[in-house]
Design an enzyme around this catalytic site. Sequence first.
Site: not given
Length: 303
Positions: A174, A225, A295
């Site tokens: 990520r 997420s 994130e």
Amino acid sequence: MNEPQHFHNPSLRGTLRQQVDMSKHTSWRAGGTAERMYQPANLDDLLVFLHGLPDAEPLYAVGLGSNLLVRDGGLRGTVLLMHAALDELRIEPDGTVYTQAGVPGAKLARFAALHNLQGAEFFVGIPGTLGGMLAMNAGCYGSETWEKVLRVQTVNRHGEVHTRTAADYEIGYRHVALREPSEEWFTAAWLKFDKGDGEIARQEIKALLNKRIASQPLNLPNAGSVFRNPPGDHAARLIESCGLKGKQIGGAQVSEKHANFIVNVGAATAADIENLIFEVQATVDQKTGIKLQCEVRIIGETE
């Protein structure tokens, strides 16, 4: 506020709008107002728009807004809306897939299957466009975006186009950053997939979609997420172990279906969502000693 003269360039073919409600352009359906939004007609039009743009003008590239929180005070500057503009998708003569930054993951997965390519199926599980996937090395179901990248095309704020490879970037979980920092945005990529059976790929896409529907709260506005998985663990497990499933601030709630999702259960403000992110981080840190990394991209002014 007076607009810079550049925004009146008669050769521009895209659409320029003022005072745009960003809650209509983010999957959380929350957030403030952008000063300006430009939706280019295509890549050439984007280059014309960027060429000669004032250096002081803040720019934000946005696709489907599926990994984005815009604070309630909104954005100063210009949002570049990519997803309906940079939407070219084709097979090149060498068999690679040329995909512009505004192409959604699901469309890319189905396109590859249609052309008897395998390895793109996981893209159906990522609720965004290629530009965002490249920027954060998005992934799911054991695969990551940059594993498939041969080279990328970027543009800087002066409208100059570059072709780059993975060697130009630091790439991790990520995380993607130019080794020599420069303000650039992804406009396209050439992706490599294995030749295979399109029908098998389509069945895999169907299975992954069913898995996603079963495990994620897709019926409520969300941004996918929220936290990165810590090494050797899962953010969802940690959040659930701290008793945070269903935790609510205003209209924002830790999903009861998947603890690494925050959902808008009704009229959530961006502040509700951001405060809930902080609350989850603080509680997990306090109870487990693990600092969860967000994130989601958070931009804009607080009110």
